[in-house]
Each structure stands twice: as C-alpha cells, then as structure tokens.
Write an enzyme that holds these catalytic residues in place. Structure first.
Site, PDB file in Angstrom:
ATOM      1  N   ARG A   6      -9.582  19.186  -0.839  1.00 47.72           N
ATOM      2  CA  ARG A   6      -8.643  19.676   0.190  1.00 47.72           C
ATOM      3  C   ARG A   6      -7.356  20.205  -0.455  1.00 47.72           C
ATOM      4  O   ARG A   6      -6.865  21.284  -0.119  1.00 47.72           O
ATOM      5  CB  ARG A   6      -8.340  18.527   1.157  1.00 47.72           C
ATOM      6  CG  ARG A   6      -7.255  18.786   2.179  1.00 47.72           C
ATOM      7  CD  ARG A   6      -7.108  17.531   3.033  1.00 47.72           C
ATOM      8  NE  ARG A   6      -6.055  17.628   4.015  1.00 47.72           N
ATOM      9  CZ  ARG A   6      -4.798  17.231   3.800  1.00 47.72           C
ATOM     10  NH1 ARG A   6      -4.456  16.737   2.619  1.00 47.72           N
ATOM     11  NH2 ARG A   6      -3.897  17.337   4.752  1.00 47.72           N
ATOM     12  N   ALA A   7      -6.823  19.410  -1.402  1.00 47.16           N
ATOM     13  CA  ALA A   7      -5.569  19.816  -2.044  1.00 47.16           C
ATOM     14  C   ALA A   7      -5.768  21.090  -2.869  1.00 47.16           C
ATOM     15  O   ALA A   7      -4.880  21.963  -2.906  1.00 47.16           O
ATOM     16  CB  ALA A   7      -5.054  18.680  -2.936  1.00 47.16           C
ATOM     17  N   GLY A  89     -19.594  13.246 -18.196  1.00 44.78           N
ATOM     18  CA  GLY A  89     -20.639  14.271 -18.110  1.00 44.78           C
ATOM     19  C   GLY A  89     -20.088  15.553 -17.507  1.00 44.78           C
ATOM     20  O   GLY A  89     -20.371  16.658 -17.985  1.00 44.78           O
ATOM     21  N   ASP A 113     -15.257   3.714 -11.783  1.00 41.02           N
ATOM     22  CA  ASP A 113     -15.188   2.823 -12.946  1.00 41.02           C
ATOM     23  C   ASP A 113     -13.827   2.822 -13.647  1.00 41.02           C
ATOM     24  O   ASP A 113     -13.539   1.921 -14.438  1.00 41.02           O
ATOM     25  CB  ASP A 113     -16.264   3.206 -13.963  1.00 41.02           C
ATOM     26  CG  ASP A 113     -17.658   2.891 -13.446  1.00 41.02           C
ATOM     27  OD1 ASP A 113     -17.763   2.199 -12.426  1.00 41.02           O
ATOM     28  OD2 ASP A 113     -18.630   3.343 -14.070  1.00 41.02           O
ATOM     29  N   ARG A 140     -15.835 -15.895  -0.369  1.00 35.53           N
ATOM     30  CA  ARG A 140     -15.033 -17.110  -0.609  1.00 35.53           C
ATOM     31  C   ARG A 140     -15.183 -18.086   0.567  1.00 35.53           C
ATOM     32  O   ARG A 140     -15.224 -19.301   0.371  1.00 35.53           O
ATOM     33  CB  ARG A 140     -13.563 -16.731  -0.827  1.00 35.53           C
ATOM     34  CG  ARG A 140     -12.633 -17.884  -1.014  1.00 35.53           C
ATOM     35  CD  ARG A 140     -12.764 -18.556  -2.373  1.00 35.53           C
ATOM     36  NE  ARG A 140     -12.057 -17.865  -3.420  1.00 35.53           N
ATOM     37  CZ  ARG A 140     -12.031 -18.271  -4.696  1.00 35.53           C
ATOM     38  NH1 ARG A 140     -12.690 -19.360  -5.074  1.00 35.53           N
ATOM     39  NH2 ARG A 140     -11.387 -17.590  -5.603  1.00 35.53           N
ATOM     40  N   GLN A 239     -19.760  -0.066  -3.067  1.00 37.27           N
ATOM     41  CA  GLN A 239     -18.513   0.189  -3.797  1.00 37.27           C
ATOM     42  C   GLN A 239     -18.215   1.679  -3.949  1.00 37.27           C
ATOM     43  O   GLN A 239     -17.118   2.069  -4.317  1.00 37.27           O
ATOM     44  CB  GLN A 239     -18.590  -0.430  -5.197  1.00 37.27           C
ATOM     45  CG  GLN A 239     -18.646  -1.935  -5.184  1.00 37.27           C
ATOM     46  CD  GLN A 239     -19.146  -2.503  -6.509  1.00 37.27           C
ATOM     47  OE1 GLN A 239     -18.367  -2.770  -7.405  1.00 37.27           O
ATOM     48  NE2 GLN A 239     -20.448  -2.670  -6.629  1.00 37.27           N
TER      49      GLN A 239
HETATM   50  O1  F6P Z   1     -20.074   6.022 -11.784  1.00 38.21           O
HETATM   51  C1  F6P Z   1     -20.515   5.025 -12.667  1.00 38.21           C
HETATM   52  C2  F6P Z   1     -21.200   3.971 -11.911  1.00 38.21           C
HETATM   53  O2  F6P Z   1     -20.389   3.599 -10.870  1.00 38.21           O
HETATM   54  C3  F6P Z   1     -21.589   2.767 -12.751  1.00 38.21           C
HETATM   55  O3  F6P Z   1     -20.661   1.735 -12.768  1.00 38.21           O
HETATM   56  C4  F6P Z   1     -22.905   2.384 -12.157  1.00 38.21           C
HETATM   57  O4  F6P Z   1     -23.723   1.754 -13.068  1.00 38.21           O
HETATM   58  C5  F6P Z   1     -23.461   3.695 -11.770  1.00 38.21           C
HETATM   59  O5  F6P Z   1     -22.388   4.483 -11.390  1.00 38.21           O
HETATM   60  C6  F6P Z   1     -24.498   3.650 -10.711  1.00 38.21           C
HETATM   61  O6  F6P Z   1     -25.037   4.910 -10.604  1.00 38.21           O
HETATM   62  P1  F6P Z   1     -26.322   5.247  -9.771  1.00 38.21           P
HETATM   63  O7  F6P Z   1     -25.842   5.676  -8.444  1.00 38.21           O
HETATM   64  O8  F6P Z   1     -26.989   6.319 -10.520  1.00 38.21           O
HETATM   65  O9  F6P Z   1     -27.129   3.992  -9.692  1.00 38.21           O
END
Ligand code: F6P
Length: 308
Positions: A6-7, A89, A113, A140, A239
C-alpha cells in the site's frame, strides 16, 4: 506485507510514478502475472494478513532460462525499478536480476523470523509475537490449573527470535533456541528444582533447536521427570497470518515509502531496515551473507526473572 505494498503504491502515485504489481513473486514474473496498481487496489488492505499479491517458491527462477522469461516480462511492461519483499531467497533473486538485467532493485525485509541482517525488525515479526503471546497466555491457564509443564513450539527454523521474545513477554520459565546449545539434563534439573512452588512451567522451543522439536524434547526429558505431567503444543502456521499489529503496520508503511525514495534517489542493491528508530539501507549482498541473531542478554534476563 500489504501495508508495505500500500505504501509503495501510494508513494509512487504521489510522485507520479506508475506502480506495477507482480503476482506470486518470481514465479509470477516468469508467467507474466502482473498489472498496473491503482489507488483503489490498495484501499482497505492495511488490516489484512498475507499478501494481496500472493507469493510462491520458484525453482524455475533459479535457472537461467526461467530468469530470461522473467526479464522479458519486465522489459515488455517497461518496469524500470523493482522492490522485492521477503527474506534471503527474495533478496538473492533481486540481486541476480539486478546483475543480469541491470534493473535497480531495493529489498524490504519481510519474515516472521526476524533473522535478516541489517535491520532490527522485519515485517511480520511483531504480529507473530502477538499471536504467540495470546496462545501462551491461554496455555498458561491450563498449565497452572493442572500443574503441568508445557513445551510450546514456535517457528524459527534458523533463529530463536520468536521463542526468545515470546519467552520474555509471556513470562516463560525457560527457552530453547538454535543459537544456544540445549542441555536437557540441566533443563530437567531446572524444571525439578528451579521453579519450586510454581503451579505451571512453560518452556518456549524454537523449531530449529539443536535437540529437535518440542515433541522430541518432551520425549527426551520425560525419563528424567517421570512424576511430571508434561505436554507439548505446536503453534505452527497460525503464527504467519492474521491482521497485522500496529508496530508491523507502521514498520511496513515506513519501509515501503523508503524503498520508493531510494529508487528515486537512484539507489540500487540495498535492503531497507530500521536501526533504533531510524530508517537504514544495508547492501543487499550483506543482508544475504550475514545472519541476524537475537540478543543473548535476553537469556540472562530470563534467568534473573526465574531465580527466587
Ligand atoms: O519464514 C520462515 C518460516 O517462518 C520458518 O520459521 C518456518 O520453518 C517456515 O517458515 C515454514 O515454512 P512453510 O510454510 O514452508 O512450512
């Protein structure tokens, strides 16, 4: 990443430059998937997780033939500057394109990460942390109701940023990360003697820990702690999604804007980032070669917080 896109689009339009979005990363470049992005295309996207442009891993782009197709697509669309968002990459692909096509390239660090050299924070890290903390707080509740020891596995194939930061923020008793050799006997001893009187114990495990995944570690520790109720939980891909945090929206917006500014200043081959609260540009080649590691003083801090 949507906040960055967007930015970029809005900054381009502000400077009367035509923004062109490429779908599905380098693979989409090979397949000719892209279009001019209008103001409307980035309306109401700042709150969205994922990326409106999509992403893909491309084996074809690693081959000269694949890259030739990508380059001819960029040329046919008169693209004269490229902003790539991602990790190692992505930056490597950008560097190769820069060499082979002589197109200016700027990188924006995007990975949960947080392990990209040249910046304190990457896009996605803070949002992932908030998701992890939400889960840790919930786990917890069970852990303390049932007097359990929980091993919670978080992402981080090569780096312990997520585990370490969430251990501090989640009030965890311990953390296992790839940057620090794991001593399971010591861990078992600490679980037995270190937290006397506690109703629960939470150990954050980075998936890339040298002793394996949370389940492996639980299996190895179990014989040392037969009377304990041990459990594990793998948070996984939750996550990597969800509405971005305020910190991430602001970071991504600043980096997107800055990346366009760098191209306008005829800069190329740089990865954008923040150090302190300042925007910085680090040679992309360094960002690829070097690896960022978390501040291990956080481990000592955790130790202090644990000690009675
Ligand atoms: O972006 C890196 C990461 O978050 C790693 O911590 C994790 O192992 C990987 O992606 C998981 O990727 P994929 O979606 O290919 O399983």
């Amino acid at each position: 990443m949507n906040a960055a896109i967007r930015a970029i689009v809005k900054t381009c339009l502000h400077h009367k430059i035509t923004p062109f979005g490429i779908y599905d990363g380098y693979q989409g470049m090979i397949e000719g998937k892209g279009k001019e992005l209008k103001y409307r295309d980035v309306d109401n996207v700042i709150q969205l997780g994922g990326t409106i442009l999509g992403s893909a891993r491309s084996a074809e782009f690693k081959e000269t033939e694949g890259r030739k197709k990508a380059i001819s697509f960029l040329e046919s669309e008169h693209v004269d500057g490229l902003i790539v968002i991602g990790g190692d990459g992505t930056f490597t692909g950008g560097t190769v394109l820069n060499e082979e096509m002589n197109i200016p390239v700027i990188g924006i660090p995007g990975t949960i990460d947080n392990d990209i050299y040249g910046t304190d924070f990457t896009i996605g890290f803070d949002t992932a942390l908030n998701t992890v903390i939400d889960a840790v707080d919930k786990i917890r509740d069970t852990a303390s109701s049932h007097h359990r020891v929980f091993f919670i596995e978080v992402m981080g194939r090569d780096a312990g940023f997520i585990a370490l930061y969430s251990a501090i923020a989640g009030g965890a008793e311990s953390v296992l990360i790839p940057e620090e050799k794991t001593d399971l006997k010591k861990l078992a001893h600490t679980i037995r003697h270190g937290y006397k009187g506690r109703r629960s114990t939470i150990i954050l495990v980075a998936e890339g820990d040298d002793e394996g995944h949370a389940l492996d570690i639980l299996g190895k520790v179990k014989p040392l702690l037969p009377e304990y109720d041990l459990r594990h939980s793998v948070l996984g891909h939750i996550q990597r999604g969800g509405s971005p945090s305020v910190q991430d929206r602001i970071l991504a917006t600043r980096l997107g804007n800055y990346a366009v500014q760098l191209l306008l200043d005829d800069k190329s081959g740089f990865a954008t980032g923040v150090k302190g609260n300042e925007l910085v540009a680090c040679p992309m080649i360094d960002a690829i070669k070097e690896h960022a590691s978390p501040n291990l003083a956080y481990l000592e801090l955790l130790e202090v917080l644990r000690t009675k």
